[in-house]
Design a protein around this motif. Structure first.
Motif, short mmCIF file in Angstrom:
data_model
loop_
_atom_site.label_atom_id
_atom_site.label_comp_id
_atom_site.label_asym_id
_atom_site.label_seq_id
_atom_site.Cartn_x
_atom_site.Cartn_y
_atom_site.Cartn_z
N TRP A 182 44.99 50.74 41.25
CA TRP A 182 45.47 51.97 41.92
C TRP A 182 46.22 51.63 43.21
O TRP A 182 47.31 52.16 43.46
N ILE A 183 45.64 50.74 44.01
CA ILE A 183 46.29 50.34 45.27
C ILE A 183 47.61 49.64 44.97
O ILE A 183 48.63 49.90 45.62
N HIS A 184 47.60 48.75 43.98
CA HIS A 184 48.83 48.04 43.62
C HIS A 184 49.91 49.02 43.15
O HIS A 184 51.10 48.83 43.43
N GLY A 185 49.48 50.06 42.44
CA GLY A 185 50.44 51.07 42.00
C GLY A 185 51.11 51.79 43.16
O GLY A 185 52.24 52.27 43.03
N LEU A 186 50.43 51.85 44.30
CA LEU A 186 50.99 52.52 45.48
C LEU A 186 51.94 51.62 46.26
O LEU A 186 52.96 52.08 46.78
N ILE A 187 51.59 50.31 46.38
CA ILE A 187 52.36 49.43 47.26
C ILE A 187 53.17 48.37 46.52
O ILE A 187 54.07 47.78 47.09
N GLY A 188 52.80 48.09 45.25
CA GLY A 188 53.61 47.17 44.44
C GLY A 188 53.48 45.70 44.77
O GLY A 188 54.33 44.91 44.34
N ASN A 189 52.46 45.30 45.51
CA ASN A 189 52.27 43.88 45.84
C ASN A 189 50.79 43.56 45.75
O ASN A 189 49.96 44.18 46.43
N TRP A 190 50.45 42.57 44.90
CA TRP A 190 49.04 42.28 44.67
C TRP A 190 48.37 41.66 45.89
O TRP A 190 47.17 41.86 46.12
N GLY A 191 49.08 40.89 46.67
CA GLY A 191 48.49 40.30 47.87
C GLY A 191 48.06 41.36 48.87
O GLY A 191 46.92 41.34 49.37
N TRP A 192 48.96 42.30 49.15
CA TRP A 192 48.61 43.38 50.08
C TRP A 192 47.57 44.32 49.47
O TRP A 192 46.76 44.91 50.19
N ALA A 193 47.58 44.44 48.15
CA ALA A 193 46.55 45.25 47.48
C ALA A 193 45.16 44.64 47.71
O ALA A 193 44.18 45.36 47.97
N ILE A 194 45.07 43.30 47.63
CA ILE A 194 43.79 42.62 47.88
C ILE A 194 43.35 42.84 49.33
O ILE A 194 42.17 43.10 49.62
N LEU A 196 39.44 38.50 40.29
CA LEU A 196 40.56 37.68 40.71
C LEU A 196 40.71 36.44 39.85
O LEU A 196 41.79 35.84 39.79
N LEU A 197 39.65 36.04 39.16
CA LEU A 197 39.70 34.88 38.29
C LEU A 197 40.21 35.23 36.89
O LEU A 197 40.84 34.41 36.23
N ASN A 198 39.97 36.47 36.45
CA ASN A 198 40.27 36.85 35.07
C ASN A 198 41.44 37.82 34.90
O ASN A 198 41.91 38.02 33.77
N ALA A 199 41.89 38.45 35.98
CA ALA A 199 42.95 39.46 35.85
C ALA A 199 44.29 38.81 35.53
O ALA A 199 44.83 38.04 36.34
N ASP A 200 44.83 39.11 34.37
CA ASP A 200 46.12 38.55 33.98
C ASP A 200 47.24 39.00 34.90
O ASP A 200 48.24 38.30 35.08
N GLU A 201 47.07 40.17 35.52
CA GLU A 201 48.09 40.72 36.39
C GLU A 201 48.42 39.80 37.57
O GLU A 201 49.53 39.86 38.13
N LEU A 202 47.48 38.94 37.97
CA LEU A 202 47.71 38.06 39.12
C LEU A 202 48.56 36.84 38.76
O LEU A 202 49.05 36.15 39.65
N GLN A 203 48.71 36.57 37.47
CA GLN A 203 49.53 35.43 37.06
C GLN A 203 50.99 35.69 37.42
O GLN A 203 51.58 36.67 36.98
N GLY A 204 51.54 34.81 38.24
CA GLY A 204 52.92 34.96 38.67
C GLY A 204 53.12 36.04 39.72
O GLY A 204 54.27 36.33 40.09
N ALA A 205 52.02 36.65 40.21
CA ALA A 205 52.13 37.71 41.21
C ALA A 205 52.41 37.10 42.58
O ALA A 205 51.67 36.24 43.05
N MET A 206 53.47 37.55 43.23
CA MET A 206 53.87 37.01 44.52
C MET A 206 53.25 37.82 45.66
O MET A 206 53.14 39.04 45.58
N TRP A 207 52.84 37.12 46.71
CA TRP A 207 52.42 37.81 47.93
C TRP A 207 53.50 37.64 49.00
O TRP A 207 54.16 38.59 49.38
N ILE A 208 53.71 36.41 49.46
CA ILE A 208 54.74 36.13 50.46
C ILE A 208 55.71 35.11 49.86
O ILE A 208 55.30 33.99 49.54
N PRO A 209 56.97 35.48 49.67
CA PRO A 209 57.94 34.57 49.05
C PRO A 209 58.03 33.24 49.80
O PRO A 209 58.03 33.20 51.03
#
Length: 538
Positions: A329-341, A423-436
């Motif tokens: 839900w948080i990722h859907g609002l901001i679009g970045n998994w690092g900031w969502a965490i 965080l170990l099993n979520a496929d969504e984190l694969q290739g997810a960028m936080w800070i370029p």
């Protein structure tokens, strides 16, 4: 027991459980998994086991046993290749999914090759095994024919592949309709009744990491109860009548069948050293839904919302699942998994703040009472009952709760491990960028080791500003070295940077909390002293 001692022992318990839960599985990987990996690398033909050892148990409708089928080596004849933007599926001459290749860059291995998720020597999805031994033997010597093209493109729309197997006494027809997202339907018809079983295949062999992961089979029954049979735990006599989902899963990917209307009669075959192999009872006209590919929440939800139940987080699923949904839900609002965490961590700290506040204030009071505690211990060292009575009286008089700091710490243990699983099993984190340029993959380790070092530094600083009252020199030494040990472990082991990010941010927020509480307690203490002085003067 003194509050400070109890808190320290709880934290030690957390540390030890972390090492057992995570470190041991990394340093001493399961031998079974290593053996499977080596088998795939050497690509030797798998031996055919005796039917009595590998026979699938009959379904609740008293079907005969399905016979063991030969495992064909990879590189055999291909009938069709099905491609989309994200995958390439190969259908072999026995009408099975021989290989499933993920084409997205985030799934590439270290050599830059596309990830192939099916084990080379393992049982393949859509394999049929007949209950009649002679018919089964003939079926694995008679290839299917493809009535259509050998190259199928499903990039923009679903396409159907029709395969036919002509046996001496039976004609088998498989119609496989594949969708762009990796979901498919399979319709199996036989020209005459012939009891058989069909399998979604052995679980994918796409991940060989040495974490303590859950791999195996997941069944969602007609009663909506989810049963997980881990690798090594299969008995071979498990059956499920009218099951909704039957999934064989690895860390990030799965191959599964589903039927939410009629359900499926599912049997579990024990293979290898106790690995589960799923079989579904077939009929003269069988229709099943299927999926093969990443266990990505939105993909499964778009196919059918119930399929999201196939995302397994292990022991802490009851907590991990809601945590994962909040993160989505948080990722859907901001679009970045690092900031969502980061925002999720802040949310957890806010929810637990009232308990943390009480616990930290109690620890401050107990710190001030430490000299008096030592006096009481010295005075009543030979009378434990009297010592406890005096300490309880002192706690009551000063409004201190010796158990006040325990609950927040106890709550953090399941929260941490539940989020660790996410965080170990979520496929969504694969290739997810936080800070370029720094963290380009939250499922991978920090390439510059900045986060593990920050974790160690923030842990050390948190210790410095937290009230301490060590009575055991060994405990004190352990706690002094604990940040160094943890930082070193996170550097040596390639922990997902998303997990380390959570830990660093949690430490930073805890430091902020401690500063706020320290100031609040200082004001409270000053006001109490002033009131005490005023009472004396009057």
């Amino acid at each position: 027991m003194e509050q400070q001692d109890l808190n320290k022992r709880l934290l030690l318990a957390l540390a030890l459980s972390f090492f057992v839960f995570v470190g041991y599985s990394y340093l001493f990987p399961p031998q079974q998994q290593v053996a499977q990996t080596e088998q795939n690398v050497t690509n030797k033909p798998a031996p055919q086991a005796a039917a009595s050892d590998t026979a699938a148990k009959s379904t609740p409708t008293s079907m005969d046993k399905a016979q063991n089928a030969p495992v064909t080596a990879s590189g055999g004849k291909s009938l069709a290749t099905i491609t989309s933007k994200t995958f390439k599926m190969t259908i072999d001459e026995f009408g099975r999914i021989a290989q499933y290749e993920l084409l997205e860059k985030k799934y590439e291995n270290e050599e830059g090759h596309n990830l192939q998720i099916l084990g080379a020597q393992e049982v393949k999805p859509l394999e049929i095994r007949f209950s009649d031994t002679k018919l089964n033997d003939e079926a694995f010597k008679t290839p299917y024919t493809n009535s259509g093209t050998a190259t199928v493109d499903v990039t923009t729309s679903a396409q159907t592949l029709t395969l036919t197997q002509q046996l001496s006494s039976l004609t088998v027809t498989k119609k496989i309709t594949v969708n762009p997202d990796g979901s498919y339907t399979v319709d199996v018809t036989t020209s005459a009744p012939a009891p058989y079983f069909i399998t979604p295949g052995h679980r994918p062999m796409a991940d060989h990491s040495m974490y303590m992961l859950v791999r195996g089979a997941l069944i969602k029954g007609a009663d909506d109860i989810i049963t997980t049979i881990k690798d090594g735990d299969a008995k071979g006599d498990e059956t499920f009548k009218n099951a909704k989902i039957a999934s064989a899963f690895d860390r990030y990917v799965a191959t599964m069948f589903y039927d939410f209307k009629k359900g499926m009669n599912v049997s579990i075959l024990k293979v290898g050293d106790g690995d589960p192999l799923i079989f579904v009872e077939g009929g003269q006209n069988l229709h099943l839904g299927g999926y093969i590919g990443p266990k990505e929440y939105n993909i499964l939800k778009n196919i059918n919302p119930e399929l999201t139940d196939a995302i397994e987080f292990g022991w802490f699923t009851f907590l991990s699942k809601p945590f994962f949904k909040v993160l989505l839900w948080i990722h859907g609002l901001i679009g970045n998994w690092g900031w969502a965490i980061i925002l999720f961590t802040l949310l957890v700290k806010l929810v637990l703040f009232p308990l943390s506040y009480k616990g930290m204030m109690s620890m401050q009071k107990l710190k001030d009472l430490a000299p008096k505690m030592k006096e009481l211990k010295a005075k009543y060292k030979d009378d434990p009952a009297k010592l406890n009575a005096q300490m309880m009286e002192m706690y009551k008089k000063n409004g201190a709760n010796p158990m006040g700091g325990c609950l927040p710490m106890l709550l953090q243990i399941p929260v941490f491990f539940a989020l660790y699983r996410v965080l170990l099993n979520a496929d969504e984190l694969q290739g997810a960028m936080w800070i370029p340029g720094w963290i380009d993959n939250l499922a991978g380790a920090d390439p510059y080791y900045i986060l593990p070092v920050l974790m160690g530094v923030t842990m050390w600083f948190q210790q410095k500003i937290t009230p301490n009252n060590f009575t055991d020199p060994l405990q004190e030494k352990i706690f002094q070295w604990f940040p160094v040990i943890m930082a070193g472990m996170f550097i040596i082991m390639p922990f997902p940077s998303g997990l380390v990010l959570y830990w660093v941010v949690n430490n930073i927020f805890t430091i902020g909390q401690q500063y706020v509480i320290n100031k609040a307690y200082a004001k409270h203490k000053a006001a109490a002293i002033a009131a005490h002085k005023k009472g004396k003067d009057s």
